[in-house]
Design a protein around this motif. Sequence first.
Motif, PDB file in Angstrom:
ATOM      1  N   ILE A 110       0.589   6.266  -2.406  1.00  0.00           N
ATOM      2  CA  ILE A 110      -0.482   5.045  -2.526  1.00  0.00           C
ATOM      3  C   ILE A 110       0.494   3.842  -3.701  1.00  0.00           C
ATOM      4  O   ILE A 110       0.339   2.907  -3.025  1.00  0.00           O
ATOM      5  CB  ILE A 110      -1.684   5.414  -3.152  1.00  0.00           C
ATOM      6  N   ALA A 111       1.089   4.430  -4.438  1.00  0.00           N
ATOM      7  CA  ALA A 111       1.823   3.661  -5.217  1.00  0.00           C
ATOM      8  C   ALA A 111       3.162   3.044  -4.833  1.00  0.00           C
ATOM      9  O   ALA A 111       3.108   1.646  -4.600  1.00  0.00           O
ATOM     10  CB  ALA A 111       2.236   4.294  -6.521  1.00  0.00           C
ATOM     11  N   ILE A 112       3.820   3.720  -3.918  1.00  0.00           N
ATOM     12  CA  ILE A 112       4.850   3.169  -2.951  1.00  0.00           C
ATOM     13  C   ILE A 112       4.281   2.299  -2.124  1.00  0.00           C
ATOM     14  O   ILE A 112       4.984   1.189  -1.895  1.00  0.00           O
ATOM     15  CB  ILE A 112       5.560   4.474  -2.379  1.00  0.00           C
ATOM     16  N   SER A 113       3.170   2.328  -1.484  1.00  0.00           N
ATOM     17  CA  SER A 113       2.658   1.457  -0.348  1.00  0.00           C
ATOM     18  C   SER A 113       2.180   0.247  -0.862  1.00  0.00           C
ATOM     19  O   SER A 113       2.312  -0.811  -0.428  1.00  0.00           O
ATOM     20  CB  SER A 113       1.577   2.387   0.202  1.00  0.00           C
ATOM     21  N   GLN A 114       1.841   0.312  -2.269  1.00  0.00           N
ATOM     22  CA  GLN A 114       1.292  -0.915  -2.869  1.00  0.00           C
ATOM     23  C   GLN A 114       2.744  -1.704  -2.998  1.00  0.00           C
ATOM     24  O   GLN A 114       2.660  -2.818  -3.351  1.00  0.00           O
ATOM     25  CB  GLN A 114       0.945  -0.485  -4.297  1.00  0.00           C
ATOM     26  N   MET A 115       3.666  -1.110  -3.409  1.00  0.00           N
ATOM     27  CA  MET A 115       5.150  -1.890  -3.789  1.00  0.00           C
ATOM     28  C   MET A 115       5.710  -2.549  -2.731  1.00  0.00           C
ATOM     29  O   MET A 115       6.583  -3.391  -2.673  1.00  0.00           O
ATOM     30  CB  MET A 115       6.016  -1.201  -4.781  1.00  0.00           C
ATOM     31  N   THR A 116       5.582  -1.936  -1.570  1.00  0.00           N
ATOM     32  CA  THR A 116       6.330  -2.249   0.007  1.00  0.00           C
ATOM     33  C   THR A 116       5.365  -3.337   0.539  1.00  0.00           C
ATOM     34  O   THR A 116       4.398  -3.275   0.580  1.00  0.00           O
ATOM     35  CB  THR A 116       6.868  -1.081   0.676  1.00  0.00           C
ATOM     36  N   PRO A 117       6.007  -4.327   1.273  1.00  0.00           N
ATOM     37  CA  PRO A 117       5.235  -5.245   2.280  1.00  0.00           C
ATOM     38  C   PRO A 117       4.528  -4.525   3.090  1.00  0.00           C
ATOM     39  O   PRO A 117       5.163  -3.453   3.822  1.00  0.00           O
ATOM     40  CB  PRO A 117       6.523  -6.106   2.430  1.00  0.00           C
ATOM     41  N   GLY A 118       3.526  -4.924   3.511  1.00  0.00           N
ATOM     42  CA  GLY A 118       2.707  -4.345   4.822  1.00  0.00           C
ATOM     43  C   GLY A 118       1.353  -3.802   4.551  1.00  0.00           C
ATOM     44  O   GLY A 118       1.290  -3.449   3.170  1.00  0.00           O
ATOM     45  N   PRO A 119       0.638  -3.483   5.607  1.00  0.00           N
ATOM     46  CA  PRO A 119      -0.607  -2.760   5.050  1.00  0.00           C
ATOM     47  C   PRO A 119      -0.502  -1.203   4.680  1.00  0.00           C
ATOM     48  O   PRO A 119       0.678  -0.515   5.023  1.00  0.00           O
ATOM     49  CB  PRO A 119      -1.282  -2.652   6.489  1.00  0.00           C
ATOM     50  N   ILE A 120      -1.462  -0.751   3.791  1.00  0.00           N
ATOM     51  CA  ILE A 120      -1.357   0.550   3.171  1.00  0.00           C
ATOM     52  C   ILE A 120      -1.148   1.672   4.322  1.00  0.00           C
ATOM     53  O   ILE A 120      -0.253   2.373   4.257  1.00  0.00           O
ATOM     54  CB  ILE A 120      -2.485   0.808   2.522  1.00  0.00           C
ATOM     55  N   ALA A 121      -2.105   1.501   5.207  1.00  0.00           N
ATOM     56  CA  ALA A 121      -2.017   2.477   6.429  1.00  0.00           C
ATOM     57  C   ALA A 121      -0.755   2.533   7.152  1.00  0.00           C
ATOM     58  O   ALA A 121      -0.285   3.809   7.548  1.00  0.00           O
ATOM     59  CB  ALA A 121      -3.266   2.388   7.266  1.00  0.00           C
ATOM     60  N   ILE A 122      -0.184   1.541   7.469  1.00  0.00           N
ATOM     61  CA  ILE A 122       1.178   1.468   8.136  1.00  0.00           C
ATOM     62  C   ILE A 122       2.321   2.134   7.314  1.00  0.00           C
ATOM     63  O   ILE A 122       2.851   3.012   7.801  1.00  0.00           O
ATOM     64  CB  ILE A 122       1.351   0.361   8.594  1.00  0.00           C
ATOM     65  N   ASN A 123       2.210   1.553   6.047  1.00  0.00           N
ATOM     66  CA  ASN A 123       3.147   2.249   5.057  1.00  0.00           C
ATOM     67  C   ASN A 123       2.898   3.776   4.884  1.00  0.00           C
ATOM     68  O   ASN A 123       3.867   4.439   4.857  1.00  0.00           O
ATOM     69  CB  ASN A 123       3.063   1.429   3.724  1.00  0.00           C
TER      70      ASN A 123
END
Length: 162
Positions: free
Chosen positions: A48-61
Motif C-alpha cells: 500500500i505504501a509503495i502503491s501510494q508513491m508510484t503513479p497510477g491507481p492502487i489496484a493496478i499498482n
Amino acid sequence: MIYLLLFFSFLQVGLFSIGGGYAILPMIQSVIVEGNHWLTPSEYNDLIAISQMTPGPIAINAATFVGMKMAGFPGAVCATLGSVTAPSCISLIFAVIYQKYKSLKSVEGILKGLRPCVTGLIASAGVSYVLEVFWLKGKEIPVDIFAIALFAICFAMFRRKA
C-alpha cells in the motif's frame, strides 16, 4: 496456471472495484493476503505504501507488484490486464447507458445512494489499515508508539494553517 490465477484473481478485484482504490483495499487484501497467501499482512502494508508513491491507481499498482513477485514480467502483465479489463468494459457500458438515461430521476437517486456505500468502504479500509499499523500483534509492547506519534505530528502539520 499461475498466469490464469493472477488474471482471474485481479479480474475479480477489478469487477468489484466500485468506488476506486481506497474503497477496494479490503478486497485486495482478501484476495492477495487471505485468499491466495501471495503476501503477508506486513508485505501488504508495504505494498500500500509503495502503491501510494508510484503513479497510477492502487489496484493496478498492486496487481503489477503481486504479478511480478509471483511470476515475473508475464505475471505482472496478466495481473494488470485482469485488473483493468472489467472496469474498462463496465465503464464503457455505463457511459453509453448514462448518456441515454441521465435525465431520469431514478438514475440520480441511484448515484446518490452509492455515495454512502463508497464512503463506508473507504472508512473500512482506513480503519483496518490503522489497526494493522498502530497495534502490533505478538510484540512485547502491543502499540507502536512511534507510528502513532509520527501520524499525530504529520496530521497536525497538514491541519496547520499557513
